[in-house]
Every structure is written in structure tokens, then in C-alpha cells.
Design a protein around this motif. Structure first.
Motif, mmCIF file in Angstrom:
data_model
loop_
_atom_site.group_PDB
_atom_site.id
_atom_site.type_symbol
_atom_site.label_atom_id
_atom_site.label_comp_id
_atom_site.label_asym_id
_atom_site.label_seq_id
_atom_site.Cartn_x
_atom_site.Cartn_y
_atom_site.Cartn_z
ATOM 1 N N GLU A 10 34.522 -36.922 9.825
ATOM 2 C CA GLU A 10 35.409 -37.299 10.935
ATOM 3 C C GLU A 10 35.344 -36.248 12.046
ATOM 4 O OE1 GLU A 10 37.659 -39.767 13.067
ATOM 5 O OE2 GLU A 10 36.867 -40.223 11.078
ATOM 6 N N LEU A 11 35.316 -34.984 11.676
ATOM 7 C CA LEU A 11 35.205 -33.911 12.663
ATOM 8 C C LEU A 11 33.898 -34.035 13.435
ATOM 9 C CD1 LEU A 11 36.282 -31.201 13.821
ATOM 10 C CD2 LEU A 11 34.991 -30.067 12.011
ATOM 11 N N ALA A 12 32.808 -34.300 12.725
ATOM 12 C CA ALA A 12 31.500 -34.447 13.378
ATOM 13 C C ALA A 12 31.494 -35.644 14.320
ATOM 14 C CB ALA A 12 30.412 -34.584 12.330
ATOM 15 N N LYS A 13 32.120 -36.733 13.916
ATOM 16 C CA LYS A 13 32.179 -37.915 14.776
ATOM 17 C C LYS A 13 32.921 -37.609 16.072
ATOM 18 C CE LYS A 13 32.146 -41.413 11.174
ATOM 19 N NZ LYS A 13 32.964 -42.425 10.484
ATOM 20 N N ASN A 14 34.023 -36.883 15.964
ATOM 21 C CA ASN A 14 34.822 -36.577 17.148
ATOM 22 C C ASN A 14 34.127 -35.597 18.089
ATOM 23 O OD1 ASN A 14 36.904 -38.237 16.281
ATOM 24 N ND2 ASN A 14 37.939 -36.592 15.203
ATOM 25 N N MET A 15 33.312 -34.712 17.542
ATOM 26 C CA MET A 15 32.681 -33.680 18.349
ATOM 27 C C MET A 15 31.323 -34.099 18.891
ATOM 28 S SD MET A 15 33.809 -30.396 16.120
ATOM 29 C CE MET A 15 32.606 -29.379 16.877
ATOM 30 N N ALA A 16 30.725 -35.122 18.306
ATOM 31 C CA ALA A 16 29.385 -35.538 18.707
ATOM 32 C C ALA A 16 29.407 -36.151 20.103
ATOM 33 C CB ALA A 16 28.834 -36.547 17.707
ATOM 34 N N PRO A 17 28.355 -35.901 20.897
ATOM 35 C CA PRO A 17 28.263 -36.556 22.199
ATOM 36 C C PRO A 17 28.235 -38.073 22.014
ATOM 37 C CG PRO A 17 26.563 -34.878 21.977
ATOM 38 C CD PRO A 17 27.235 -35.025 20.640
ATOM 39 N N MET A 18 28.929 -38.783 22.838
ATOM 40 C CA MET A 18 29.031 -40.247 22.791
ATOM 41 C C MET A 18 29.707 -40.727 21.508
ATOM 42 S SD MET A 18 25.370 -41.324 24.548
ATOM 43 C CE MET A 18 24.798 -41.986 23.055
ATOM 44 N N GLY A 19 30.474 -39.871 20.857
ATOM 45 C CA GLY A 19 31.219 -40.271 19.668
ATOM 46 C C GLY A 19 30.327 -40.705 18.527
ATOM 47 N N GLN A 20 30.716 -41.767 17.861
ATOM 48 C CA GLN A 20 30.002 -42.207 16.668
ATOM 49 C C GLN A 20 28.610 -42.737 17.009
ATOM 50 O OE1 GLN A 20 32.353 -44.304 13.948
ATOM 51 N NE2 GLN A 20 30.698 -44.810 12.580
ATOM 52 N N VAL A 21 28.435 -43.331 18.181
ATOM 53 C CA VAL A 21 27.124 -43.841 18.565
ATOM 54 C C VAL A 21 26.125 -42.692 18.671
ATOM 55 C CG1 VAL A 21 25.835 -45.003 20.392
ATOM 56 C CG2 VAL A 21 28.098 -45.826 19.762
ATOM 57 N N GLY A 22 26.538 -41.595 19.306
ATOM 58 C CA GLY A 22 25.671 -40.429 19.425
ATOM 59 C C GLY A 22 25.354 -39.824 18.075
ATOM 60 N N LEU A 23 26.343 -39.772 17.198
ATOM 61 C CA LEU A 23 26.130 -39.236 15.857
ATOM 62 C C LEU A 23 25.128 -40.094 15.092
ATOM 63 C CD1 LEU A 23 26.923 -37.107 13.763
ATOM 64 C CD2 LEU A 23 28.779 -38.618 13.054
ATOM 65 N N LYS A 24 25.249 -41.411 15.214
ATOM 66 C CA LYS A 24 24.328 -42.322 14.525
ATOM 67 C C LYS A 24 22.911 -42.169 15.069
ATOM 68 C CE LYS A 24 23.517 -45.591 11.581
ATOM 69 N NZ LYS A 24 23.458 -45.257 10.168
ATOM 70 N N LEU A 25 22.772 -42.031 16.394
ATOM 71 C CA LEU A 25 21.448 -41.823 16.987
ATOM 72 C C LEU A 25 20.826 -40.532 16.477
ATOM 73 C CD1 LEU A 25 22.090 -42.901 20.686
ATOM 74 C CD2 LEU A 25 20.614 -44.047 19.031
ATOM 75 N N PHE A 26 21.623 -39.465 16.421
ATOM 76 C CA PHE A 26 21.126 -38.190 15.917
ATOM 77 C C PHE A 26 20.727 -38.306 14.450
ATOM 78 C CE2 PHE A 26 21.829 -34.009 13.953
ATOM 79 C CZ PHE A 26 20.890 -33.272 14.661
ATOM 80 N N GLN A 27 21.546 -38.991 13.660
ATOM 81 C CA GLN A 27 21.248 -39.173 12.242
ATOM 82 C C GLN A 27 19.937 -39.941 12.068
ATOM 83 O OE1 GLN A 27 24.246 -41.370 10.149
ATOM 84 N NE2 GLN A 27 23.485 -40.779 8.145
ATOM 85 N N ASN A 28 19.741 -40.990 12.859
ATOM 86 C CA ASN A 28 18.492 -41.751 12.786
ATOM 87 C C ASN A 28 17.294 -40.893 13.184
ATOM 88 O OD1 ASN A 28 19.843 -44.035 11.943
ATOM 89 N ND2 ASN A 28 19.987 -44.912 13.989
ATOM 90 N N PHE A 29 17.492 -40.057 14.196
ATOM 91 C CA PHE A 29 16.427 -39.155 14.633
ATOM 92 C C PHE A 29 16.033 -38.200 13.511
ATOM 93 C CE2 PHE A 29 15.422 -34.948 16.399
ATOM 94 C CZ PHE A 29 14.225 -35.249 17.032
ATOM 95 N N VAL A 30 17.025 -37.602 12.863
ATOM 96 C CA VAL A 30 16.741 -36.655 11.777
ATOM 97 C C VAL A 30 16.076 -37.369 10.606
ATOM 98 C CG1 VAL A 30 17.801 -35.135 10.062
ATOM 99 C CG2 VAL A 30 18.545 -35.049 12.447
ATOM 100 N N GLU A 31 16.591 -38.529 10.246
ATOM 101 C CA GLU A 31 16.000 -39.269 9.128
ATOM 102 C C GLU A 31 14.566 -39.687 9.447
ATOM 103 O OE1 GLU A 31 18.811 -42.416 8.511
ATOM 104 O OE2 GLU A 31 20.136 -41.143 7.312
#
Length: 88
Positions: free
Chosen positions: A49-70
Motif C-alpha cells: 500500500e505504501l508503494a502504491k501511494n508513493m509510486a508515480p501515477m499511483g497504482q498504474v505507474g507501479l504496475k507499469l514498473f512491475q511489468n518492466f522489471v518482470e
């Protein structure tokens, strides 16, 4: 023609030479705030939850970053697997 130039300097000297601003004070504030936020995390769910709140563009940005890393990990794993096949 290939020319190599080696410069021996500190990070501060390099930053000054390239005209970049000194962001050490801003970095200190950021690191302190991150440390305080991480101390309050006691479970993986809170960390997510902390990561979602701090990530650029919220959860969408976090998901994009996660997909990039994977994707990067998968590509790295595939190149290692293909190199093993080439070695055989």
C-alpha cells in the motif's frame, strides 16, 4: 579513431563540472522521510500500500514498473538459457 579520456574526481567535483545542482539536502530529506515511512510498515500488505501511494501515477505507474522489471528478468533468463543451449 577511438579516444579515451579518464578523469579522476569526486562525485561532487563531477556534478560541479557538468553544471548540475547539488541535491544532497533534498536527498537527505527524502531518505529521512522514507526511513520514517518504512519504520511504520509491519506487514507486506502495508508495504504494498505504501508503494502504491508513493509510486508515480499511483497504482498504474507501479504496475507499469512491475511489468518492466518482470520483462527484464524474463529477458535475462531467456538469454542465459539460450547461451547454455549454444554452449551444448
Amino acid at each position: 579513431m577511438k579516444v579515451n579520456i579518464e578523469i579522476d574526481c569526486t562525485p561532487e567535483e563531477a556534478r560541479s563540472f557538468m553544471g548540475l545542482p547539488d541535491v544532497s539536502k533534498a536527498n537527505s530529506v527524502y531518505v529521512d522521510n522514507m526511513a520514517k515511512a518504512m519504520k511504520s510498515v509491519s506487514s507486506p500488505d502495508q508495504l504494498q500500500e505504501l508503494a502504491k501511494n508513493m509510486a508515480p501515477m499511483g497504482q498504474v505507474g507501479l504496475k507499469l514498473f512491475q511489468n518492466f522489471v518482470e520483462g527484464s528478468l524474463a529477458a535475462g533468463g531467456m538469454s542465459k538459457a539460450s547461451s547454455k543451449k549454444d554452449d551444448d
